[in-house]
Write a protein that holds these residues in place. Structure first.
Motif, PDB file in Angstrom:
ATOM      1  N   LEU A   1       0.913  -1.090  -0.035  1.00 41.91           N
ATOM      2  CA  LEU A   1      -0.002   0.195   0.102  1.00 41.91           C
ATOM      3  C   LEU A   1       0.886   1.337   0.181  1.00 41.91           C
ATOM      4  O   LEU A   1       0.624   2.138  -0.705  1.00 41.91           O
ATOM      5  CB  LEU A   1      -1.017  -0.088   1.209  1.00 41.91           C
ATOM      6  N   GLU A   2       2.064   1.344   0.932  1.00 46.74           N
ATOM      7  CA  GLU A   2       3.050   2.069   0.758  1.00 46.74           C
ATOM      8  C   GLU A   2       3.428   2.658  -0.917  1.00 46.74           C
ATOM      9  O   GLU A   2       3.431   3.787  -1.188  1.00 46.74           O
ATOM     10  CB  GLU A   2       4.116   2.062   1.804  1.00 46.74           C
ATOM     11  N   GLN A   3       3.806   1.507  -1.388  1.00 47.53           N
ATOM     12  CA  GLN A   3       4.310   1.680  -2.817  1.00 47.53           C
ATOM     13  C   GLN A   3       3.168   2.097  -3.645  1.00 47.53           C
ATOM     14  O   GLN A   3       3.390   3.193  -4.643  1.00 47.53           O
ATOM     15  CB  GLN A   3       4.781   0.468  -3.294  1.00 47.53           C
TER      16      GLN A   3
ATOM     17  N   PHE B   1      -1.139   2.162  -9.297  1.00 43.35           N
ATOM     18  CA  PHE B   1      -0.905   0.762 -10.141  1.00 43.35           C
ATOM     19  C   PHE B   1      -0.179  -0.036  -9.387  1.00 43.35           C
ATOM     20  O   PHE B   1       0.322  -0.012  -8.311  1.00 43.35           O
ATOM     21  CB  PHE B   1      -0.073   1.334 -11.279  1.00 43.35           C
ATOM     22  N   CYS B   2      -0.455  -1.232  -9.926  1.00 43.66           N
ATOM     23  CA  CYS B   2       0.264  -2.532  -9.365  1.00 43.66           C
ATOM     24  C   CYS B   2       1.588  -2.251  -9.187  1.00 43.66           C
ATOM     25  O   CYS B   2       2.376  -1.970 -10.123  1.00 43.66           O
ATOM     26  CB  CYS B   2       0.038  -3.773 -10.123  1.00 43.66           C
ATOM     27  N   PRO B   3       2.390  -2.321  -7.811  1.00 41.04           N
ATOM     28  CA  PRO B   3       3.787  -2.339  -7.788  1.00 41.04           C
ATOM     29  C   PRO B   3       4.556  -3.415  -8.518  1.00 41.04           C
ATOM     30  O   PRO B   3       5.972  -3.078  -8.521  1.00 41.04           O
ATOM     31  CB  PRO B   3       3.944  -2.303  -6.219  1.00 41.04           C
ATOM     32  N   CYS B   4       4.078  -4.378  -9.059  1.00 38.80           N
ATOM     33  CA  CYS B   4       4.757  -5.602  -9.336  1.00 38.80           C
ATOM     34  C   CYS B   4       4.404  -5.741 -10.844  1.00 38.80           C
ATOM     35  O   CYS B   4       4.845  -6.866 -11.504  1.00 38.80           O
ATOM     36  CB  CYS B   4       4.408  -6.676  -8.694  1.00 38.80           C
TER      37      CYS B   4
ATOM     38  N   GLU C   1      -4.722   2.003 -22.616  1.00 40.24           N
ATOM     39  CA  GLU C   1      -5.584   0.737 -22.485  1.00 40.24           C
ATOM     40  C   GLU C   1      -4.879  -0.389 -21.700  1.00 40.24           C
ATOM     41  O   GLU C   1      -5.684  -1.110 -20.925  1.00 40.24           O
ATOM     42  CB  GLU C   1      -5.732   0.331 -23.912  1.00 40.24           C
ATOM     43  N   HIS C   2      -3.738  -0.499 -21.923  1.00 41.47           N
ATOM     44  CA  HIS C   2      -3.096  -1.513 -21.192  1.00 41.47           C
ATOM     45  C   HIS C   2      -2.751  -1.070 -19.481  1.00 41.47           C
ATOM     46  O   HIS C   2      -3.071  -1.946 -18.794  1.00 41.47           O
ATOM     47  CB  HIS C   2      -1.382  -1.543 -21.748  1.00 41.47           C
ATOM     48  N   ASP C   3      -2.352   0.096 -19.420  1.00 43.03           N
ATOM     49  CA  ASP C   3      -1.973   0.674 -17.943  1.00 43.03           C
ATOM     50  C   ASP C   3      -3.157   0.380 -16.934  1.00 43.03           C
ATOM     51  O   ASP C   3      -3.206   0.286 -15.917  1.00 43.03           O
ATOM     52  CB  ASP C   3      -1.337   1.925 -17.961  1.00 43.03           C
ATOM     53  N   MET C   4      -4.354   0.997 -17.563  1.00 44.58           N
ATOM     54  CA  MET C   4      -5.662   0.766 -16.889  1.00 44.58           C
ATOM     55  C   MET C   4      -5.977  -0.369 -16.160  1.00 44.58           C
ATOM     56  O   MET C   4      -6.766  -0.396 -15.147  1.00 44.58           O
ATOM     57  CB  MET C   4      -6.748   1.805 -17.509  1.00 44.58           C
ATOM     58  N   LYS C   5      -5.409  -1.363 -16.985  1.00 39.07           N
ATOM     59  CA  LYS C   5      -5.981  -2.828 -16.421  1.00 39.07           C
ATOM     60  C   LYS C   5      -4.942  -3.126 -15.190  1.00 39.07           C
ATOM     61  O   LYS C   5      -4.884  -4.319 -14.653  1.00 39.07           O
ATOM     62  CB  LYS C   5      -5.928  -3.670 -17.419  1.00 39.07           C
ATOM     63  N   LEU C   6      -3.984  -2.186 -14.791  1.00 41.50           N
ATOM     64  CA  LEU C   6      -3.156  -2.575 -13.839  1.00 41.50           C
ATOM     65  C   LEU C   6      -3.522  -1.670 -12.491  1.00 41.50           C
ATOM     66  O   LEU C   6      -2.580  -1.619 -11.559  1.00 41.50           O
ATOM     67  CB  LEU C   6      -1.872  -2.503 -14.394  1.00 41.50           C
ATOM     68  N   VAL C   7      -4.477  -0.831 -12.566  1.00 42.60           N
ATOM     69  CA  VAL C   7      -4.758  -0.134 -11.629  1.00 42.60           C
ATOM     70  C   VAL C   7      -5.529  -0.992 -10.415  1.00 42.60           C
ATOM     71  O   VAL C   7      -6.240  -1.790 -10.688  1.00 42.60           O
ATOM     72  CB  VAL C   7      -5.684   1.075 -11.742  1.00 42.60           C
ATOM     73  N   CYS C   8      -4.818  -0.692  -9.205  1.00 43.79           N
ATOM     74  CA  CYS C   8      -5.251  -1.660  -7.963  1.00 43.79           C
ATOM     75  C   CYS C   8      -6.557  -1.413  -7.639  1.00 43.79           C
ATOM     76  O   CYS C   8      -7.075  -0.073  -7.647  1.00 43.79           O
ATOM     77  CB  CYS C   8      -4.450  -1.456  -6.968  1.00 43.79           C
TER      78      CYS C   8
END
Lengths: 113, 82, 111
Positions: A36-38, A50-53, A61-68
């Motif tokens: 969560l800190e990341q 966004f996902c830290p990993c 389109e790609h990046d929005m699928k990596l929002v937590c």
């Protein structure tokens, strides 16, 4: 806003999102706090938690699928691992998250065949 | 000795655990933090991941010609003959 | 309280053209009213992901896309298109004498 406050807000919002999907925050509190800190730092830098990993490409389109929480966009894969890629969330019945390996998407797709 | 090259993210705890694994086993490795890299390096990492039919999920670990995506100490050990 | 008593005036039918939407504050609830093919729909204006205002998103037919992270919802049932378990609360609407009313105490037919 300080990081601790924002971490609390993300925790409240995201638990409502993952609950109906059958997930919960990992019982590994240290890991949850670190991730969560990341995410709070990533949100400050890039505008979204966004996902830290997972890597961003700059294509929306790609990046929005990596929002937590990114579970909805990787459901089958994460259901097979019983956790999400970074391990922030696990299936509700998981008590020992360290026992769950990361399975790459390629391995998952090959096993599915 | 097999060559270990890793793509990692500075924000990813599993990448940190992978690095720790290799350090603890005295295995030298090179790594690049994708999120801290310049645009050209990012592009090269993306292409390498794609060439291995992988999403950009980290850590991305190359042990000679073998690739392990994710933190998987058993696989690392097997490939290194530990 | 009877459900019939909870219809709240939202706007006049003329206030919205087809394909348009308007955020309203109804009894302290952030509500989004939309008009599509002559029908009126009402839903919570807060995206269930991170509470972004859906009113600032884009509407294509019955699908509204959140402006923050592109989460898409069907305005008829409130369902998130990528995981139907996640829903935006939706409310029933009715039109009487060129006025649109929203029933905040009753979720619409989608449930």
């Amino acid at each position: 806003m300080d990081n601790e406050k924002r971490k609390g807000q993300l925790r409240t919002m995201f638990s409502k999102v993952v609950d109906p999907l059958g997930y919960k925050f990992s019982p590994d509190e240290e890991l949850v706090d670190f991730l969560l800190e990341q995410e709070v730092n990533i949100e400050k830098e890039k505008g979204s938690p966004f996902c830290p990993c997972q890597g961003l490409t700059g294509e929306r389109e790609h990046d929005m699928k990596l929002v937590c929480p990114c579970i909805p966009f990787h459901r089958e894969h994460y259901d097979a691992m019983r956790r999400c890629w970074c391990g922030l969330y696990v299936h509700k019945d998981v008590k020992d998250p360290d026992s769950l390996p990361q399975i790459s998407l390629k391995e998952f797709l090959e096993a599915k065949k | 000795m097999k060559k270990v090259v890793m793509y990692t993210l500075s924000t990813c705890p599993w990448c940190m655990r992978a690095k720790k694994f290799f350090r603890e086993h005295d295995i030298p490795f090179e790594y690049t933090d994708y999120d801290k890299a310049d645009d050209n390096t990012k592009k090269a990492i993306r292409e390498d991941c794609l060439a291995h039919k992988s999403e950009m999920s980290f850590p991305f670990v190359k042990i000679d010609d073998d690739v392990v995506v994710g933190y998987n100490p058993d696989k690392y050990a097997k490939l290194l003959g530990l | 309280m009877k459900q019939e008593d909870n219809w709240i005036f939202a706007l006049k039918t003329d206030d919205l053209g087809n394909g348009e939407k308007k955020p309203l504050l109804l009894e302290n609830n952030k509500v989004l009213v939309l008009r599509i093919d002559g029908d009126f729909f009402a839903m919570s204006n807060k995206c269930p992901h991170m509470e972004c205002p859906l009113s600032k998103g884009t509407l294509e037919q019955y699908v509204i896309k959140c402006p923050c992270h592109d989460w898409r919802f069907d305005v008829r049932e409130g369902k998130f298109l990528d995981a139907e378990e996640i829903r935006v609360p939706i409310y029933e609407t009715k039109v009487m004498e060129e006025s649109v009313f929203v029933n905040l105490n009753m979720e619409g037919a989608g449930k």
